[in-house]
Structure formats: structure tokens, C-alpha cells
Design a protein around this motif. Sequence first.
Motif, PDB file in Angstrom:
ATOM      1  N   CYS A 166      -9.466  46.932 -19.841  1.00 57.88           N
ATOM      2  CA  CYS A 166      -9.308  46.036 -20.978  1.00 57.88           C
ATOM      3  C   CYS A 166      -9.770  44.626 -20.724  1.00 57.88           C
ATOM      4  O   CYS A 166      -9.959  43.867 -21.647  1.00 57.88           O
ATOM      5  N   HIS A 202       0.393  46.509 -18.755  1.00 64.86           N
ATOM      6  CA  HIS A 202      -0.901  46.395 -19.436  1.00 64.86           C
ATOM      7  C   HIS A 202      -0.833  45.193 -20.383  1.00 64.86           C
ATOM      8  O   HIS A 202       0.233  44.872 -20.888  1.00 64.86           O
ATOM      9  N   ALA A 218      -1.333  44.947 -23.350  1.00 65.88           N
ATOM     10  CA  ALA A 218      -0.725  45.295 -24.642  1.00 65.88           C
ATOM     11  C   ALA A 218       0.763  44.973 -24.646  1.00 65.88           C
ATOM     12  O   ALA A 218       1.338  44.644 -25.674  1.00 65.88           O
ATOM     13  N   SER A 258      -1.321  56.734 -26.344  1.00 68.75           N
ATOM     14  CA  SER A 258      -2.569  56.535 -27.078  1.00 68.75           C
ATOM     15  C   SER A 258      -3.423  57.796 -27.035  1.00 68.75           C
ATOM     16  O   SER A 258      -3.601  58.388 -25.972  1.00 68.75           O
ATOM     17  N   ASP A 311       5.699  51.858 -21.619  1.00 68.72           N
ATOM     18  CA  ASP A 311       4.320  52.107 -21.988  1.00 68.72           C
ATOM     19  C   ASP A 311       3.866  53.317 -21.167  1.00 68.72           C
ATOM     20  O   ASP A 311       3.662  53.210 -19.960  1.00 68.72           O
ATOM     21  N   MET A 357       6.357  49.916 -17.485  1.00 70.38           N
ATOM     22  CA  MET A 357       5.459  51.012 -17.849  1.00 70.38           C
ATOM     23  C   MET A 357       5.738  52.272 -17.031  1.00 70.38           C
ATOM     24  O   MET A 357       6.257  52.205 -15.921  1.00 70.38           O
ATOM     25  N   ASP A 415       2.641  49.615 -28.512  1.00 72.83           N
ATOM     26  CA  ASP A 415       3.320  48.700 -27.588  1.00 72.83           C
ATOM     27  C   ASP A 415       3.766  47.423 -28.308  1.00 72.83           C
ATOM     28  O   ASP A 415       4.884  46.949 -28.131  1.00 72.83           O
ATOM     29  N   VAL A 445       1.129  55.145 -21.774  1.00 73.57           N
ATOM     30  CA  VAL A 445      -0.246  55.444 -22.184  1.00 73.57           C
ATOM     31  C   VAL A 445      -0.999  56.219 -21.103  1.00 73.57           C
ATOM     32  O   VAL A 445      -1.759  57.126 -21.399  1.00 73.57           O
ATOM     33  N   GLN A 446      -0.785  55.870 -19.840  1.00 78.48           N
ATOM     34  CA  GLN A 446      -1.505  56.565 -18.773  1.00 78.48           C
ATOM     35  C   GLN A 446      -0.805  57.860 -18.352  1.00 78.48           C
ATOM     36  O   GLN A 446      -1.395  58.676 -17.649  1.00 78.48           O
ATOM     37  N   ASN A 452      -2.045  51.512 -15.165  1.00 81.46           N
ATOM     38  CA  ASN A 452      -3.404  51.905 -15.509  1.00 81.46           C
ATOM     39  C   ASN A 452      -4.431  51.484 -14.471  1.00 81.46           C
ATOM     40  O   ASN A 452      -5.531  52.003 -14.444  1.00 81.46           O
ATOM     41  N   GLY A 509      -6.729  46.329 -28.595  1.00 77.82           N
ATOM     42  CA  GLY A 509      -6.644  47.770 -28.384  1.00 77.82           C
ATOM     43  C   GLY A 509      -8.041  48.353 -28.303  1.00 77.82           C
ATOM     44  O   GLY A 509      -8.985  47.815 -28.901  1.00 77.82           O
ATOM     45  N   THR A 510      -8.156  49.445 -27.547  1.00 79.05           N
ATOM     46  CA  THR A 510      -9.460  50.088 -27.417  1.00 79.05           C
ATOM     47  C   THR A 510     -10.022  50.393 -28.800  1.00 79.05           C
ATOM     48  O   THR A 510      -9.339  50.944 -29.647  1.00 79.05           O
ATOM     49  N   HIS A 541      -6.635  58.493 -27.192  1.00 76.57           N
ATOM     50  CA  HIS A 541      -7.904  58.614 -26.461  1.00 76.57           C
ATOM     51  C   HIS A 541      -7.719  58.633 -24.945  1.00 76.57           C
ATOM     52  O   HIS A 541      -8.695  58.621 -24.207  1.00 76.57           O
ATOM     53  N   LYS A 542      -6.465  58.672 -24.488  1.00 73.75           N
ATOM     54  CA  LYS A 542      -6.248  58.759 -23.052  1.00 73.75           C
ATOM     55  C   LYS A 542      -5.849  60.177 -22.629  1.00 73.75           C
ATOM     56  O   LYS A 542      -5.669  60.435 -21.448  1.00 73.75           O
ATOM     57  N   GLY A 555      -2.625  52.713 -28.850  1.00 70.59           N
ATOM     58  CA  GLY A 555      -1.599  52.428 -27.854  1.00 70.59           C
ATOM     59  C   GLY A 555      -1.122  50.983 -27.926  1.00 70.59           C
ATOM     60  O   GLY A 555       0.078  50.703 -27.844  1.00 70.59           O
ATOM     61  N   THR A 556      -2.050  50.071 -28.097  1.00 71.65           N
ATOM     62  CA  THR A 556      -1.692  48.658 -28.157  1.00 71.65           C
ATOM     63  C   THR A 556      -0.783  48.384 -29.344  1.00 71.65           C
ATOM     64  O   THR A 556       0.218  47.666 -29.224  1.00 71.65           O
TER      65      THR A 556
HETATM   66  C1  PLP Z   1      -1.158  51.465 -19.669  1.00 69.94           C
HETATM   67  C2  PLP Z   1      -1.879  51.155 -20.926  1.00 69.94           C
HETATM   68  N1  PLP Z   1      -1.189  50.634 -21.952  1.00 69.94           N
HETATM   69  C3  PLP Z   1      -1.777  50.363 -23.139  1.00 69.94           C
HETATM   70  C4  PLP Z   1      -3.110  50.604 -23.342  1.00 69.94           C
HETATM   71  C5  PLP Z   1      -3.684  50.279 -24.671  1.00 69.94           C
HETATM   72  O1  PLP Z   1      -4.077  51.412 -25.385  1.00 69.94           O
HETATM   73  P1  PLP Z   1      -5.201  51.308 -26.489  1.00 69.94           P
HETATM   74  O2  PLP Z   1      -6.359  50.649 -25.839  1.00 69.94           O
HETATM   75  O3  PLP Z   1      -5.458  52.676 -26.925  1.00 69.94           O
HETATM   76  O4  PLP Z   1      -4.674  50.436 -27.593  1.00 69.94           O
HETATM   77  C6  PLP Z   1      -3.879  51.152 -22.270  1.00 69.94           C
HETATM   78  C7  PLP Z   1      -5.320  51.435 -22.389  1.00 69.94           C
HETATM   79  O5  PLP Z   1      -6.173  50.640 -22.583  1.00 69.94           O
HETATM   80  C8  PLP Z   1      -3.239  51.429 -21.051  1.00 69.94           C
HETATM   81  O6  PLP Z   1      -3.901  51.950 -20.031  1.00 69.94           O
END
Ligand code: PLP
Lengths: 134, 134, 383, 383
Positions: free
Chosen positions: D322, D98, D100, D197, D174, D145, D74, D176-177, D149, C234-235, D199-200, D70-71
Motif C-alpha cells: 500500500c 496496516h 487502513a 477483503s 484486521d 491485526m 477496517d 485481511v491477510q 501483511n 483501499g486497493t 481480492h486477498k 478491506g480498508t
Molecule cells: C492487513 C491488511 N489490512 C487491510 C488491507 C486493505 O485492504 P484493501 O486494500 O482491500 O482495502 C490490506 C491490503 O492491502 C492488508 O494487507
Amino acid sequence: MYRPELIEHLVRPQNVGELSEPDGFGESGHAACGDVVRFTVRISNGTVAAVGYKAYGCAPCIAAGSAMTELIQGESIIRAAAISREDLRRALGGELPEGKEHALTLVLDALHRALEDYWNREAEEADLVEGYRG
Amino acid sequence: MYRPELIEHLVRPQNVGELSEPDGFGESGHAACGDVVRFTVRISNGTVAAVGYKAYGCAPCIAAGSAMTELIQGESIIRAAAISREDLRRALGGELPEGKEHALTLVLDALHRALEDYWNREAEEADLVEGYRG
Amino acid sequence: MGIYLDHAATTPPDPRVLEAMLRHLREVRGNPSSIHSGGVAARNAIEEAREEVARLLGAEPQEIIFTGGGTEADNLAVFGLARAAGEKRHIVAAPIEHPAVRNAVKHLEAGGYEVTWLEVDAYGVVDPEAFRRALRPDTAFATVMWANNEVGSVQPVAELAEICRECGVPFHTDAVQAVGHLPVSVEEAPVFTLAFSGHKLYGPPGVGVLYVREGVELAPVSFGGGQERGLRNGTENVAGICGLGVACRIARAELEERMRHERELRDRIISGLTRIPGVSLNGHPERRLPNNVHVSVDGVEAEGLVLVLDAQGFAVGKGSACSSGEHKASPVLLAMGLGEREAFSAVRISVGRENTVEEVDRFVEAFSGAVAGLRELSPLRTG
Amino acid sequence: MGIYLDHAATTPPDPRVLEAMLRHLREVRGNPSSIHSGGVAARNAIEEAREEVARLLGAEPQEIIFTGGGTEADNLAVFGLARAAGEKRHIVAAPIEHPAVRNAVKHLEAGGYEVTWLEVDAYGVVDPEAFRRALRPDTAFATVMWANNEVGSVQPVAELAEICRECGVPFHTDAVQAVGHLPVSVEEAPVFTLAFSGHKLYGPPGVGVLYVREGVELAPVSFGGGQERGLRNGTENVAGICGLGVACRIARAELEERMRHERELRDRIISGLTRIPGVSLNGHPERRLPNNVHVSVDGVEAEGLVLVLDAQGFAVGKGSACSSGEHKASPVLLAMGLGEREAFSAVRISVGRENTVEEVDRFVEAFSGAVAGLRELSPLRTG
Ligand SMILES: Cc1ncc(COP(=O)(O)O)c(C=O)c1O
Ligand SMILES: Cc1ncc(COP(=O)(O)O)c(C=O)c1O
Ligand code: FES
Ligand code: FES
């Protein structure tokens, strides 16, 4: 977690103590949690003239005891006995956290025992006066 | 990730292009990564008088090609051929990230091929002049 | 703001930590995995923090894995060591572990692992000889915490780790309460893995560390982009990690002074409280965390006491922070031989950097008054 | 500071988010599990944030689980759904997930689960009819998803979730985006679980969310103090959670304006870049994230291009954030039918709130120049 009303009763509990030579005495304990509440009441003209309470246990238990003393003070025995779980809950600001509701049960039970004790004594006295033995 | 020296070579690559009618031509490609580097050299009096390079690939590959042209420019063929992996690495500011070292291999290989090409041509020419066929 | 005496539950971040975090949150733009200069700056910031953390523990930077907290670090060690141990399905653990370790081990136990739960003495301390006897050829790993979060007793971890090294058994220690409060060195204690948490040493919340000794194999328990050597995917929380780096730097520089200060306040509180009749100290009298006071108060339940003190502006803890929502006796105290009632009457006072002698003196007085008030209320004493 | 066009990798936190975080870091003293007023304030702050998050998704607060990213969210969904499904050991997943999700599913696959990896079309989009055919009575769960991403294509998630509901198969997405960039509603898309997540969406790093629909059973994958209904154990990152609450509130209030702005910039970049010969857009031309541009540049490797642009002050991404450290073609692009070389030549530009028309125009010009320079360098074109 707890409402301000409850905290207020916990921090400044009302009518703490034990009346000497009370007209009614009631105690209730919860086996699982070990909490204990005790009421002593003085009854005059069918109303609660004085009440004292003691409690050992969780915060809601201590606070509910105090709140109860305020609710019954000066009330007729009948109305005191009719005070509900909901009334008590309301006096503490509302819902208790999950798993703490038995504090209300404990306090209600202890009060009912004190009132019962009074009734029993009254009945006994009446018996004695009337010389009646069933 | 990459050192400033490497970035500088990437952003402002030196001696980009292909000499017309070079004395030596060398190309090397890395099957796994698909990167390709090409050198063309002009030799006069046993020294590298001019060099041109082209590269397709990762940043270290592009930068290493540029750095190499600067290292060999004006040097004798012998010294140019003797430039080591370590010399090239140093010109890029030091260690490359893991897995990127083959960029150095690629560039060294392409240069060696260009020099070899020159030697072969020389040898051929000598043959022609002396009329010698082995 | 009142007087905060619950540092074992969480510590307010040091202003220098906040400053570092804020700088990163405001200025650094980039995911550490990105190759542009913002990404590189983020990556470099993480690596600098890793060095600070390593320095505090006497470790190498590459032995430091950043996680999302202490629990995550503990879980990673427990499950990572178990799964890396293949056929070995025996675990040695102390009954006084924090739920982050205890419940993870229990999950393995429910899944078929055999667990030897060690005994502890009345201070909550594990006996090294009993520990040695518990180790077996099929022991996947052993785990004993560095210092207990409730009663504050410090375990003989260096000795236990040494025994494990001799026997070739991986050893994990939960040092969440110890790092930044005691000297913790992986050179002196040959542990395999060691966990700690940012928010317990004036660092940021939401970031923890697992130290993994070079060469120790851990099976991954999370999956994703491969961050932190694939062990914590994860980030990365760059700002949090940088804040933790600063917290570790400060801890290293100020540890002695911090310990001296905390010990002074702690001992003042201990002597003040134990002068009250029916108040007794739990945990080891000497080998305890410099900031921890843990007492049982005869005839009083902790919850009311904590809330009455809170109403007067003093924040202290009851039982363990992590399960204090429930009305269940702490397994730690039960394992030490305390009765249910003593356990329910336990209060934890944990001092910190910013507390003063004057504050703790006021606290002792307030405590004494609160206890008296609650005892007056109790039907148990004055029948 | 340069011009940041890598918002899909991470977004700089909104100043209002920072303010909320800072307020908590400075003022709130207490572990949310503590019963004193500092603890209660922390707990209340978390519950307020939970409401904000729920509101953004059209969910109920008790359906929101805060995680460390986010990871983690997931992973919790994938492993939690798999383990709760008992004997069912078949999974349906998209190849464009992703890491994750993808690597978590692959881990299950390695452990004996059977996985149907769906096909995607040239835009990276899953076909609902093929999806329906892939579902089986022994399907433990399916996952696709919300939006990709890398190439930015948006999946027909509402439709897929509806198919799953009809078939009684748990469905994870997922998002996240997507969250904070597109309207995402769990009322309209009957998903079982949904991850995102902080930070996105201009929120803090190190905090994520798993939405878990009321009644959906998840097996726990972490163990500890029982926080977040036992699904994410460990002291809560209160400041991060509060920051995320604010980010969600802002996203809800400003979503339309944000999308309009991002679309304008995105389309300007797309038309500018695709005018350069040999530059082609990847992903769906219409059903794509409002902030995403993903192009392949014939004859140029992405790494050099990204770094040359960076030297000129423009931050863009190559491949997926990633795994961008490695020289491996993105599985997403390969699944869409791109060749290795096209994949290596892919660059992702992702715009954000603070970008301006003038900035993106300058970017298009710089891009054009950088491509020309690198092509001049290439031995492949001018043999
Ligand atoms: C589509 C997607 N899923 C999951 C993640 C994972 O999120 P995080 O890195 O915050 O754990 C990201 C980003 O890196 C993402 O773009
Ligand atoms: C000894 C111990 N271990 C583990 C933890 C868990 O750390 P965190 O809550 O940061 O996940 C704590 C704190 O709660 C602790 O005191
Ligand atoms: S916990 Fe049982 S009444 Fe208080
Ligand atoms: S990746 Fe092979 S030389 Fe560049």
C-alpha cells in the motif's frame, strides 16, 4: 421477498367482488398505512356459502384477502371465525416480511366484522320474529 | 512507473566496477535516502577514455549511473562536465516519478566530483612539475 | 428473461464492459501499488480509465476520483466539503436529493449544522432565485442533484453552479442519474464536485466517481494506503474501474443515439399510460431524463401493480429503488406536493438501450390490464 | 505470463469466482432493493453469499456486513466502534497495523483520542500481558491485526480477544491477510469485529467484509439508502458479493490443502534464500502466514531487486503493497527494531495456489543471481 403462494393470490385473486344483498358485511382499514379490506358473505345453514372480497393496499393485504376467501368458503361460521393468523400466514407460504404482518390483522379483522355483522342481523331478525325488545 | 530505457539500464547496467588507479574519483551520497554513487574515470588526451561506476540505492539511481557512463564515454572532459540533468533524464526515457529526481542530482554530483578530482590532480601535478607552491 | 424497464435502479452492464472487466480479471496480475510489471499494468489501466471518464465530463484526468459507488462519492463530497469549510456551518440542500446526499446532510444537521432545505415546485424543480437567496457567507456548501432518480426532473444545475461560483460557495451535484443519459459537462456547469455511479450507465456495480475540480479542497473521510490522492483508500477495483472507463467511452460515442432512442420509448409509454383514466405523469413534462416515466395511478397501490406486472414479465420500479423495501411515502413526492396516497400509487418505468418499441407497446397494454384488475379489486372506487 | 509471487498484495481471482460473477453480471437484472423478480434474485444471491461467508468464519449470516473493500471494513470498525463508545476516548492499537487501521486510529488521535501504541517484539508480535495492562476503563476499543501483511507474523488474537472480553473492551481485528489462508474462527476468537477483503483470497476486487458480532453496537459512518443494516450504504455490488461467497466456499473446502501447499513452497523459498549470505528472514519463524516470506538483503535496496526480478519474469513485492510508491521505511519494520537500511532492503515473496515447486526453485536461483549482480554494483561492500 414474497413467497410464490402470496404472489399467486395477488396475481390471480379469488372471489373478488361484492355480493349483492350479503348476509354479512365487514370492512377494516388501517389508519397508518391506509389499507382497506372488505368482505361480503352469504351464509346458509350455518356455513359460508359465498364470499366476496375487495382490497386496497399492499400486496400481502390483497393476497391475504384472497387466501382468506378460499379458507372460509364452505366452512361453518364457527370454523371460519376460528381461522388464525397462523393459518392465514401458512396459506401465503409462511412468514411475511418485517412490517407487513398487519396485513393479516387487517384481513382477520375485516372477516370478523363481516361475521359479526351476520350475527347481529340474525339476532335482530330473531328479535323481530320473537317481537322481543329488551 | 519507470520507462523501459530506465529498466534496461537497471537490468543491464553498463560499465559497472571501479577502475584501478583512476585519474579521477568521485562519490556522492544523499543523506536523506542513503543512496550512494561512485565514479572512477580514466582520462587521456582530454577525453574520457574509461569509466567505472558503482551505485547503491533506488532504481533510478542505479540506472542513471549506468546511463551517465554511456553518455560520457569517449567525450571530452568539457562536454562530459556539461551533460545536463535534462540529458540524463532523456537517456532514461523521460520524466522520473515524483520524488525521484534527486537520483539525477546524485549522479551528476558524483560525476562532477570525479572530474574535479581529475582537475585537482592535474593541477597538483603541474605544480609539482613547475615546482610552484603558492 | 422478461422485459426490463427499471434502468434507473440499475442497468445491465454492456457486453463490451464485461469483456474489458473479464480481460483484467483474467490477465492482469498485480496490485496497482506494486512496482513489478503486473502492478504497472494495473496502474496504467486505471489511468487510461481515468482519461475516459474525464473525457466524458469535459474534465481533466487528475480531477477524477474513483470510489466504491455513487453513495460513497456523494458522502465523500458532502463530508469532505463540510469538513474542509472550517467554521462555516450552514448548508443549502434540495429536499429531493437521493438518500446518499439527503441522509448525509441530515447527519450533519443532527450534528449542529444549519440546513436550508429549499422548496421545489410541483415538478420537483428548484428555483434559482430562491437558491441564490438561501446562500450565506457562512454557507459551507450547497447541493442540488442533476436529475432526480424518482420523477426524472432535470434541475437547472449549470445556473445553480454559476450562482455558487459568483458567491464563492462550493457546489456539489449528484449526477448519478444523468451521466451517460444526458450531456453532462463540468465545463458548462461550474460545479465543484460531481458524483456518479457505474451501474447506472451500463457500467459495473461497485464503482463510482467523484469529480473534484482542480483546486477544490476536500477533507479526507477514509484512511488507509493513500489511494486516489488519499480520498478513497483501499486497493483499487481495477477491473471495475476499467469497466467504467469503457462504459464512459461508449456513453460518449453513443449518447445522442441513446437519448433519441430512449426519448422515443419514453414518450410512447407516457402517451400510452396517460390515456388510462386516473393515470398522471409526475415530474417535469419536458425537462426530464430521456429514460424516465413516473406516474401515479389513482386507486391502486404501487406494490401490487409492480408485482402483477412482474408476474407478466415486466420489471418496473416503485418509488425510489433505495428505500422501496419500506412502506413510507417518498419525501421527494411529498416535497412536490403529492398526497400520501398519490405517492403510494407511484410507479417508475425507466427504459434502456436494449428495449424496443414493440416491447413498450406490449408493456402499455399489460399495464392497462393490471390497473383494471387492481381497480376492480379496490373497495375505494366501487363503494 | 511470468511467475506471480505477490499474493499478499492481491490474488488473481479463482476461475470459479469469475464464473459466478459473470453469471450474475450477465443474467441477473435488478437492484437488490427492487421488488420485482430480478431484484429478488439479486437479493437472494446476496443472502446466499452472506451464508457462505458466515460459514467460513463460524459466524451467523446476520453478523456479516458487505463493504467496498478491506480498508472500508477496517475504517467502519475503527470509526464505528469509537463513535459508539461515547465518552470513552482511549484506544489500544498495535504499531504494526496496516494503514487502513493505523491511519484511521491516527486520525482519531489527531482529533483528541489518546492512543496506547503497543510494543512488539523483534518478530513483530504483541505481548498479551502488555496488552492487558494497556486496557483501561475508558478504552473505547482495542485493535490488533490477525496476521501482518508485511512480515507475515501471526498475532495471538484469540488470547487478546479473550482478554478484551474479560475486560469488557470491544476488540477489532484486521484479518485481511488471514482469512482464506489460516483457520479464522470467531467462535474461537471472541472478537467484536473482524475485517477482510475479497481480492486477498482469490475473490473479486472491490468487495470486503466486516464481521460484527451480534449485539455489538457500531455507529454508522456512511449514509444513504440503508443497505447492509445502514452500515454500508449504496447499491450492493451483487456480482462482487457473489464472487466473494464462492471464494469463501472454496477457501473452506480447500483450506487445509492450500495451507499445506503454500507452506511447502514457503519453506523451500526460505531455506533457499537464507542460504545466500547476508539474507535474513524477518517475522516469526514458525507463527507466520503459510504463504509469506519476508527477507532483508544486506547491501541491496529492494526496489532494484524487485525490478531486476520482474525483468526476469518474477513478480514479488517490496515493503508493504500500500505504500510501496514512497521512499519511506515501513513503520512495521522500524517497530520491530530493524534499521532504515535493513528496512529498505526488504523484499516480500508471497506464494499462492497456482505456484509450483519447480517455479519456486527457479525463483530462488534467479534471486541469488540478482542479488549477486546488485551487490557487485554496490560501492558499500567493495569500497
Ligand atoms: C492487513 C491488511 N489490512 C487491510 C488491507 C486493505 O485492504 P484493501 O486494500 O482491500 O482495502 C490490506 C491490503 O492491502 C492488508 O494487507
Ligand atoms: C440520484 C442517485 N444518487 C445516488 C445514488 C446512489 O448510487 P449507488 O447506489 O450506486 O451508491 C443513486 C442510485 O441508487 C441515485 O439514483
Ligand atoms: S401496509 Fe398495512 S396492510 Fe398493507
Ligand atoms: S532515493 Fe535518493 S537517489 Fe534514490
